[in-house]
Motif scaffolding. Structure first.
Motif, PDB file in Angstrom:
ATOM      1  N   GLY A   1       0.789  -1.222   0.000  1.00  0.00           N
ATOM      2  CA  GLY A   1       0.000   0.000   0.000  1.00  0.00           C
ATOM      3  C   GLY A   1       0.821   1.272   0.000  1.00  0.00           C
ATOM      4  N   ARG A   2       2.096   1.170   0.375  1.00  0.00           N
ATOM      5  CA  ARG A   2       2.987   2.329   0.378  1.00  0.00           C
ATOM      6  C   ARG A   2       4.396   1.812   0.653  1.00  0.00           C
ATOM      7  NH1 ARG A   2       3.210   5.308   6.069  1.00  0.00           N
ATOM      8  NH2 ARG A   2       5.415   5.067   5.543  1.00  0.00           N
ATOM      9  N   THR A   3       5.362   2.687   0.608  1.00  0.00           N
ATOM     10  CA  THR A   3       6.709   2.295   0.986  1.00  0.00           C
ATOM     11  C   THR A   3       6.880   2.460   2.499  1.00  0.00           C
ATOM     12  OG1 THR A   3       9.053   2.701   0.652  1.00  0.00           O
ATOM     13  CG2 THR A   3       7.607   4.614   0.532  1.00  0.00           C
ATOM     14  N   PHE A   4       7.617   1.526   3.111  1.00  0.00           N
ATOM     15  CA  PHE A   4       7.794   1.555   4.556  1.00  0.00           C
ATOM     16  C   PHE A   4       9.243   1.836   4.944  1.00  0.00           C
ATOM     17  CE2 PHE A   4       3.617   0.310   5.777  1.00  0.00           C
ATOM     18  CZ  PHE A   4       3.140  -0.363   4.668  1.00  0.00           C
ATOM     19  N   SER A   5      10.029   2.168   3.976  1.00  0.00           N
ATOM     20  CA  SER A   5      11.421   2.452   4.243  1.00  0.00           C
ATOM     21  C   SER A   5      11.562   3.607   5.224  1.00  0.00           C
ATOM     22  CB  SER A   5      12.123   2.802   2.928  1.00  0.00           C
ATOM     23  OG  SER A   5      13.460   3.136   3.160  1.00  0.00           O
ATOM     24  N   GLY A   6      12.337   3.404   6.280  1.00  0.00           N
ATOM     25  CA  GLY A   6      12.603   4.467   7.225  1.00  0.00           C
ATOM     26  C   GLY A   6      11.635   4.584   8.383  1.00  0.00           C
ATOM     27  N   VAL A   7      10.504   3.900   8.350  1.00  0.00           N
ATOM     28  CA  VAL A   7       9.575   3.989   9.468  1.00  0.00           C
ATOM     29  C   VAL A   7       9.742   2.779  10.372  1.00  0.00           C
ATOM     30  CG1 VAL A   7       7.930   5.396   8.203  1.00  0.00           C
ATOM     31  CG2 VAL A   7       7.656   2.913   8.204  1.00  0.00           C
ATOM     32  N   LEU A   8       9.218   2.901  11.566  1.00  0.00           N
ATOM     33  CA  LEU A   8       9.381   1.866  12.570  1.00  0.00           C
ATOM     34  C   LEU A   8       8.410   0.711  12.316  1.00  0.00           C
ATOM     35  CD1 LEU A   8      10.780   1.120  15.256  1.00  0.00           C
ATOM     36  CD2 LEU A   8       8.905   2.277  16.427  1.00  0.00           C
ATOM     37  N   MET A   9       8.947  -0.502  12.298  1.00  0.00           N
ATOM     38  CA  MET A   9       8.131  -1.700  12.162  1.00  0.00           C
ATOM     39  C   MET A   9       8.401  -2.610  13.345  1.00  0.00           C
ATOM     40  SD  MET A   9       8.417  -2.493   8.068  1.00  0.00           S
ATOM     41  CE  MET A   9       6.930  -3.497   8.013  1.00  0.00           C
ATOM     42  N   ALA A  10       7.377  -3.317  13.788  1.00  0.00           N
ATOM     43  CA  ALA A  10       7.516  -4.072  15.027  1.00  0.00           C
ATOM     44  C   ALA A  10       6.658  -5.326  15.025  1.00  0.00           C
ATOM     45  CB  ALA A  10       7.124  -3.192  16.209  1.00  0.00           C
ATOM     46  N   TRP A  11       6.991  -6.192  15.957  1.00  0.00           N
ATOM     47  CA  TRP A  11       6.175  -7.360  16.285  1.00  0.00           C
ATOM     48  C   TRP A  11       5.649  -7.195  17.709  1.00  0.00           C
ATOM     49  CZ3 TRP A  11       4.804 -10.925  12.768  1.00  0.00           C
ATOM     50  CH2 TRP A  11       5.577 -11.053  11.608  1.00  0.00           C
ATOM     51  N   PHE A  12       4.367  -7.475  17.872  1.00  0.00           N
ATOM     52  CA  PHE A  12       3.732  -7.567  19.172  1.00  0.00           C
ATOM     53  C   PHE A  12       3.111  -8.953  19.282  1.00  0.00           C
ATOM     54  CE2 PHE A  12       3.583  -3.219  20.977  1.00  0.00           C
ATOM     55  CZ  PHE A  12       4.106  -2.510  19.917  1.00  0.00           C
ATOM     56  N   ARG A  13       2.726  -9.327  20.497  1.00  0.00           N
ATOM     57  CA  ARG A  13       2.030 -10.594  20.673  1.00  0.00           C
ATOM     58  C   ARG A  13       0.986 -10.457  21.767  1.00  0.00           C
ATOM     59  NH1 ARG A  13       6.953 -14.250  23.262  1.00  0.00           N
ATOM     60  NH2 ARG A  13       6.991 -13.262  25.326  1.00  0.00           N
ATOM     61  N   GLN A  14      -0.015 -11.308  21.665  1.00  0.00           N
ATOM     62  CA  GLN A  14      -1.081 -11.302  22.659  1.00  0.00           C
ATOM     63  C   GLN A  14      -1.464 -12.729  22.997  1.00  0.00           C
ATOM     64  OE1 GLN A  14      -4.524  -8.946  21.615  1.00  0.00           O
ATOM     65  NE2 GLN A  14      -5.154  -8.799  23.745  1.00  0.00           N
ATOM     66  N   ALA A  15      -1.253 -13.084  24.259  1.00  0.00           N
ATOM     67  CA  ALA A  15      -1.650 -14.393  24.764  1.00  0.00           C
ATOM     68  C   ALA A  15      -3.084 -14.296  25.293  1.00  0.00           C
ATOM     69  CB  ALA A  15      -0.694 -14.830  25.864  1.00  0.00           C
ATOM     70  N   PRO A  16      -3.774 -15.430  25.378  1.00  0.00           N
ATOM     71  CA  PRO A  16      -5.159 -15.416  25.871  1.00  0.00           C
ATOM     72  C   PRO A  16      -5.257 -14.777  27.249  1.00  0.00           C
ATOM     73  CG  PRO A  16      -4.647 -17.533  24.894  1.00  0.00           C
ATOM     74  CD  PRO A  16      -3.359 -16.771  24.940  1.00  0.00           C
ATOM     75  N   GLY A  17      -6.179 -13.834  27.388  1.00  0.00           N
ATOM     76  CA  GLY A  17      -6.395 -13.201  28.675  1.00  0.00           C
ATOM     77  C   GLY A  17      -5.366 -12.164  29.069  1.00  0.00           C
ATOM     78  N   LYS A  18      -4.449 -11.856  28.164  1.00  0.00           N
ATOM     79  CA  LYS A  18      -3.388 -10.889  28.487  1.00  0.00           C
ATOM     80  C   LYS A  18      -3.415  -9.710  27.526  1.00  0.00           C
ATOM     81  CE  LYS A  18      -0.167 -14.067  30.702  1.00  0.00           C
ATOM     82  NZ  LYS A  18       1.249 -14.510  30.777  1.00  0.00           N
ATOM     83  N   GLU A  19      -2.735  -8.641  27.931  1.00  0.00           N
ATOM     84  CA  GLU A  19      -2.598  -7.468  27.091  1.00  0.00           C
ATOM     85  C   GLU A  19      -1.643  -7.770  25.934  1.00  0.00           C
ATOM     86  OE1 GLU A  19      -5.181  -4.931  28.841  1.00  0.00           O
ATOM     87  OE2 GLU A  19      -3.747  -4.138  27.394  1.00  0.00           O
ATOM     88  N   ARG A  20      -1.864  -7.056  24.838  1.00  0.00           N
ATOM     89  CA  ARG A  20      -0.911  -7.155  23.736  1.00  0.00           C
ATOM     90  C   ARG A  20       0.406  -6.514  24.184  1.00  0.00           C
ATOM     91  NH1 ARG A  20      -3.038  -5.826  17.766  1.00  0.00           N
ATOM     92  NH2 ARG A  20      -4.633  -7.183  18.659  1.00  0.00           N
ATOM     93  N   GLU A  21       1.512  -7.214  23.916  1.00  0.00           N
ATOM     94  CA  GLU A  21       2.804  -6.744  24.409  1.00  0.00           C
ATOM     95  C   GLU A  21       3.830  -6.648  23.295  1.00  0.00           C
ATOM     96  OE1 GLU A  21       4.338  -9.476  27.312  1.00  0.00           O
ATOM     97  OE2 GLU A  21       4.669 -11.076  25.841  1.00  0.00           O
ATOM     98  N   PHE A  22       4.758  -5.742  23.497  1.00  0.00           N
ATOM     99  CA  PHE A  22       5.856  -5.532  22.556  1.00  0.00           C
ATOM    100  C   PHE A  22       6.785  -6.742  22.546  1.00  0.00           C
ATOM    101  CE2 PHE A  22       9.001  -3.119  20.277  1.00  0.00           C
ATOM    102  CZ  PHE A  22      10.220  -3.543  20.778  1.00  0.00           C
ATOM    103  N   VAL A  23       7.237  -7.128  21.357  1.00  0.00           N
ATOM    104  CA  VAL A  23       8.194  -8.222  21.223  1.00  0.00           C
ATOM    105  C   VAL A  23       9.524  -7.693  20.676  1.00  0.00           C
ATOM    106  CG1 VAL A  23       8.723 -10.401  20.068  1.00  0.00           C
ATOM    107  CG2 VAL A  23       6.385  -9.935  20.871  1.00  0.00           C
ATOM    108  N   ALA A  24       9.477  -7.027  19.531  1.00  0.00           N
ATOM    109  CA  ALA A  24      10.699  -6.535  18.903  1.00  0.00           C
ATOM    110  C   ALA A  24      10.353  -5.474  17.874  1.00  0.00           C
ATOM    111  CB  ALA A  24      11.451  -7.682  18.226  1.00  0.00           C
ATOM    112  N   SER A  25      11.312  -4.593  17.593  1.00  0.00           N
ATOM    113  CA  SER A  25      11.108  -3.582  16.564  1.00  0.00           C
ATOM    114  C   SER A  25      12.402  -3.323  15.808  1.00  0.00           C
ATOM    115  CB  SER A  25      10.579  -2.280  17.158  1.00  0.00           C
ATOM    116  OG  SER A  25      11.532  -1.685  18.008  1.00  0.00           O
ATOM    117  N   LYS A  26      12.215  -2.800  14.588  1.00  0.00           N
ATOM    118  CA  LYS A  26      13.340  -2.448  13.729  1.00  0.00           C
ATOM    119  C   LYS A  26      13.053  -1.052  13.208  1.00  0.00           C
ATOM    120  CE  LYS A  26      16.980  -4.494  11.702  1.00  0.00           C
ATOM    121  NZ  LYS A  26      18.154  -4.919  12.486  1.00  0.00           N
ATOM    122  N   GLY A  27      13.945  -0.103  13.576  1.00  0.00           N
ATOM    123  CA  GLY A  27      13.634   1.273  13.227  1.00  0.00           C
ATOM    124  C   GLY A  27      14.755   2.022  12.571  1.00  0.00           C
ATOM    125  N   TRP A  28      14.736   3.336  12.807  1.00  0.00           N
ATOM    126  CA  TRP A  28      15.689   4.241  12.192  1.00  0.00           C
ATOM    127  C   TRP A  28      17.128   3.816  12.487  1.00  0.00           C
ATOM    128  CZ3 TRP A  28      19.138   7.859  14.427  1.00  0.00           C
ATOM    129  CH2 TRP A  28      19.695   8.748  13.496  1.00  0.00           C
TER     130      TRP A  28
END
Length: 124
Positions: free
Chosen positions: A26-53
């Protein structure tokens, strides 16, 4: 229209490895922050890892030394190599994009785009 689609999840045993992929379109993502999050049953979505500037990588303490995040901006792809998986890694894993050139950001509310998620289940 921005779309993020995760793949690569599955059912594995403790100690196994998986590689998640996120195809962005849908667009170019070069230079912006991209990340992985995860959500286990009954828990909040949490940060896992990111790749940024400046190619900066950030990880949650719980995955440091086991997970590796990478990206290929030419292909608009984000990856998460997960080694030595543990039962506590069981969750739905989401790809996310924050529309700023940050080095990292742990706050899920600040990300503008999300994929539908891919299930990772680790049996003991």
């Amino acid at each position: 229209q921005v779309q993020l689609k995760e793949s690569g999840g599955g059912l594995v045993q403790a100690g196994d490895s998986l590689r998640l992929s996120c195809a962005a379109s849908g667009r170019t993502f070069s230079g912006v922050l991209m990340a992985w999050f995860r959500q286990a049953p009954g828990k909040e979505r949490e940060f896992v890892a990111s790749k940024g500037w400046a190619d900066y990588s950030a990880y949650a303490e719980s995955v440091k030394g086991r997970f590796t995040i990478s990206r290929d901006d030419a292909l608009n792809m984000l990856y998460l190599q997960m080694n030595n998986l543990k039962p506590e890694d069981t969750a739905v894993y989401y790809c996310a994009v924050r529309n700023f050139s940050d080095k990292y950001n742990y706050e899920k509310e600040t990300y503008q785009y999300w994929g539908q998620g891919t299930q990772v289940t680790v049996s003991s």
